[in-house]
Design a protein around this motif. Structure first.
Motif, PDB file in Angstrom:
ATOM      1  N   GLY A   1       0.819  -1.169   0.106  1.00 25.86           N
ATOM      2  CA  GLY A   1      -0.176   0.213   0.127  1.00 25.86           C
ATOM      3  C   GLY A   1       0.680   1.334  -0.152  1.00 25.86           C
ATOM      4  O   GLY A   1       0.387   2.410   0.043  1.00 25.86           O
ATOM      5  N   TRP A   2       2.107   1.085  -0.085  1.00 21.76           N
ATOM      6  CA  TRP A   2       3.014   2.323  -0.307  1.00 21.76           C
ATOM      7  C   TRP A   2       2.957   3.203  -1.222  1.00 21.76           C
ATOM      8  O   TRP A   2       2.867   2.797  -2.491  1.00 21.76           O
ATOM      9  CB  TRP A   2       4.409   1.793   0.363  1.00 21.76           C
ATOM     10  CG  TRP A   2       5.354   3.296   0.261  1.00 21.76           C
ATOM     11  CD1 TRP A   2       5.570   3.753   1.248  1.00 21.76           C
ATOM     12  CD2 TRP A   2       6.015   3.849  -0.856  1.00 21.76           C
ATOM     13  NE1 TRP A   2       6.395   4.961   1.314  1.00 21.76           N
ATOM     14  CE2 TRP A   2       6.723   5.021  -0.294  1.00 21.76           C
ATOM     15  CE3 TRP A   2       6.099   4.018  -2.147  1.00 21.76           C
ATOM     16  CZ2 TRP A   2       7.344   5.929  -0.912  1.00 21.76           C
ATOM     17  CZ3 TRP A   2       6.947   4.638  -2.994  1.00 21.76           C
ATOM     18  CH2 TRP A   2       7.430   5.648  -2.120  1.00 21.76           C
ATOM     19  N   SER A   3       2.975   4.736  -1.110  1.00 29.79           N
ATOM     20  CA  SER A   3       3.154   5.394  -2.260  1.00 29.79           C
ATOM     21  C   SER A   3       3.641   6.926  -1.542  1.00 29.79           C
ATOM     22  O   SER A   3       3.565   6.879  -0.278  1.00 29.79           O
ATOM     23  CB  SER A   3       1.785   5.685  -2.937  1.00 29.79           C
ATOM     24  OG  SER A   3       0.975   6.647  -1.942  1.00 29.79           O
ATOM     25  N   PRO A   4       4.383   7.544  -2.064  1.00 29.19           N
ATOM     26  CA  PRO A   4       5.044   8.939  -1.393  1.00 29.19           C
ATOM     27  C   PRO A   4       3.661   9.552  -0.716  1.00 29.19           C
ATOM     28  O   PRO A   4       3.996  10.062   0.490  1.00 29.19           O
ATOM     29  CB  PRO A   4       5.511   9.682  -2.678  1.00 29.19           C
ATOM     30  CG  PRO A   4       5.707   8.815  -3.684  1.00 29.19           C
ATOM     31  CD  PRO A   4       4.849   7.510  -3.507  1.00 29.19           C
ATOM     32  N   GLU A   5       2.552   9.698  -1.510  1.00 33.55           N
ATOM     33  CA  GLU A   5       1.224  10.317  -0.549  1.00 33.55           C
ATOM     34  C   GLU A   5       1.035   9.708   0.548  1.00 33.55           C
ATOM     35  O   GLU A   5       0.595  10.354   1.593  1.00 33.55           O
ATOM     36  CB  GLU A   5       0.250  10.314  -1.659  1.00 33.55           C
ATOM     37  CG  GLU A   5       0.606  11.286  -2.982  1.00 33.55           C
ATOM     38  CD  GLU A   5       1.417  10.514  -3.926  1.00 33.55           C
ATOM     39  OE1 GLU A   5       1.790  10.953  -4.732  1.00 33.55           O
ATOM     40  OE2 GLU A   5       1.451   9.308  -3.982  1.00 33.55           O
ATOM     41  N   VAL A   6       1.029   8.172   0.411  1.00 32.47           N
ATOM     42  CA  VAL A   6       0.540   7.623   1.532  1.00 32.47           C
ATOM     43  C   VAL A   6       1.737   7.632   2.760  1.00 32.47           C
ATOM     44  O   VAL A   6       1.365   7.771   4.046  1.00 32.47           O
ATOM     45  CB  VAL A   6       0.511   6.007   1.093  1.00 32.47           C
ATOM     46  CG1 VAL A   6       0.429   5.090   2.773  1.00 32.47           C
ATOM     47  CG2 VAL A   6      -0.878   5.824   0.596  1.00 32.47           C
ATOM     48  N   GLN A   7       3.097   7.859   2.499  1.00 32.99           N
ATOM     49  CA  GLN A   7       3.942   8.020   3.743  1.00 32.99           C
ATOM     50  C   GLN A   7       3.843   9.214   4.435  1.00 32.99           C
ATOM     51  O   GLN A   7       3.974   9.441   5.350  1.00 32.99           O
ATOM     52  CB  GLN A   7       5.450   7.666   2.708  1.00 32.99           C
ATOM     53  CG  GLN A   7       6.442   7.913   3.853  1.00 32.99           C
ATOM     54  CD  GLN A   7       7.774   7.474   3.554  1.00 32.99           C
ATOM     55  OE1 GLN A   7       7.902   6.756   2.836  1.00 32.99           O
ATOM     56  NE2 GLN A   7       8.660   7.953   4.453  1.00 32.99           N
ATOM     57  N   ILE A   8       3.621  10.274   3.341  1.00 33.81           N
ATOM     58  CA  ILE A   8       3.353  11.794   3.912  1.00 33.81           C
ATOM     59  C   ILE A   8       2.196  11.900   4.824  1.00 33.81           C
ATOM     60  O   ILE A   8       2.467  12.208   5.993  1.00 33.81           O
ATOM     61  CB  ILE A   8       3.289  12.708   2.463  1.00 33.81           C
ATOM     62  CG1 ILE A   8       4.840  12.714   1.860  1.00 33.81           C
ATOM     63  CG2 ILE A   8       2.866  13.921   3.119  1.00 33.81           C
ATOM     64  CD1 ILE A   8       4.739  13.650   0.798  1.00 33.81           C
ATOM     65  N   GLU A   9       1.232  11.436   4.391  1.00 35.26           N
ATOM     66  CA  GLU A   9      -0.046  11.249   5.200  1.00 35.26           C
ATOM     67  C   GLU A   9      -0.002  10.455   6.544  1.00 35.26           C
ATOM     68  O   GLU A   9      -0.400  10.968   7.447  1.00 35.26           O
ATOM     69  CB  GLU A   9      -1.227  11.131   4.539  1.00 35.26           C
ATOM     70  CG  GLU A   9      -1.904  11.831   3.405  1.00 35.26           C
ATOM     71  CD  GLU A   9      -1.709  13.321   3.904  1.00 35.26           C
ATOM     72  OE1 GLU A   9      -2.634  13.314   4.964  1.00 35.26           O
ATOM     73  OE2 GLU A   9      -1.247  14.341   3.402  1.00 35.26           O
ATOM     74  N   THR A  10       0.736   9.343   6.436  1.00 36.10           N
ATOM     75  CA  THR A  10       0.772   8.411   7.627  1.00 36.10           C
ATOM     76  C   THR A  10       1.763   9.262   8.794  1.00 36.10           C
ATOM     77  O   THR A  10       1.403   9.293   9.821  1.00 36.10           O
ATOM     78  CB  THR A  10       1.423   7.167   7.151  1.00 36.10           C
ATOM     79  OG1 THR A  10       0.497   6.483   6.169  1.00 36.10           O
ATOM     80  CG2 THR A  10       1.527   6.105   8.511  1.00 36.10           C
TER      81      THR A  10
END
Length: 186
Positions: A140-149
């Motif tokens: 489920g990783w993406s740059p956006e997911v990492q930033i929001e998490t």
């Protein structure tokens, strides 16, 4: 090491803990070493700067087994590394949040803590690295997911530790992750 405690140039001690050591069974905390270090810091006129690992890559598993037994998703960040929790997994989020609540109720505002180094609930070695190398990213990783998490964990730490200085351990270069997360933290 008494040499550090007694060195007049040292302001304190940076101690690295694993979540697995501090909460070996769910809801059962072992703060003994943490408390001893705070007592020594107080007696020596120094400060403690702790870090709690949830991920350590090939150096060992920092998240307790009982978290994975409860259904938390895991991944391996390199070939041969230990399993690590997926940072945005709801089981991991719930369990680590409860741990942070217990830690905060005990240590928030403690005058013998200079700051707590936080990886915001994710990343190897306390630095928010969970997308390198690419073949080992968590599901489920993406740059956006990492930033929001990252933002969600920053908010959680700040809410739970309003009277304690926090240091964000950010170390991912690329895709504007470090820049965005650091700007948010500031």
């Amino acid at each position: 090491d008494s040499r550090t405690w007694d060195d007049p140039r040292a302001l304190g001690v940076n101690r690295l803990f694993t979540w697995a050591d501090l909460e070996p069974s769910e809801g059962q905390y072992d703060w003994s070493e943490f408390d001893v270090l705070i007592d020594i810091a107080r007696a020596k006129g120094k400060r403690l700067s702790p870090r709690v690992y949830t991920n350590m890559d090939a150096w060992g598993q920092a998240t307790p087994d009982w978290v994975f037994d409860a259904g938390a998703a895991s991944y391996r960040s390199t070939s041969g590394s230990e399993r690590q929790p997926v940072p945005m997994d709801p089981v991991f989020t719930e369990k680590f949040s409860r741990f942070l609540e217990a830690m905060a109720s005990r240590y928030d505002g403690n005058a013998n803590i200079e700051f707590i180094q936080t990886n915001a609930g994710m990343g190897e070695f306390g630095e928010i690295i969970w997308a390198y190398p690419r073949e080992y990213v968590p599901p489920g990783w993406s740059p956006e997911v990492q930033i929001e998490t990252s933002k969600q964990w920053i908010d959680r730490w700040r809410t739970l530790f309003p009277r304690t200085h926090l240091v964000l351990m950010e170390n991912f270069i690329g895709e504007n992750i470090a820049e965005t997360v650091t700007a948010y933290a500031v």
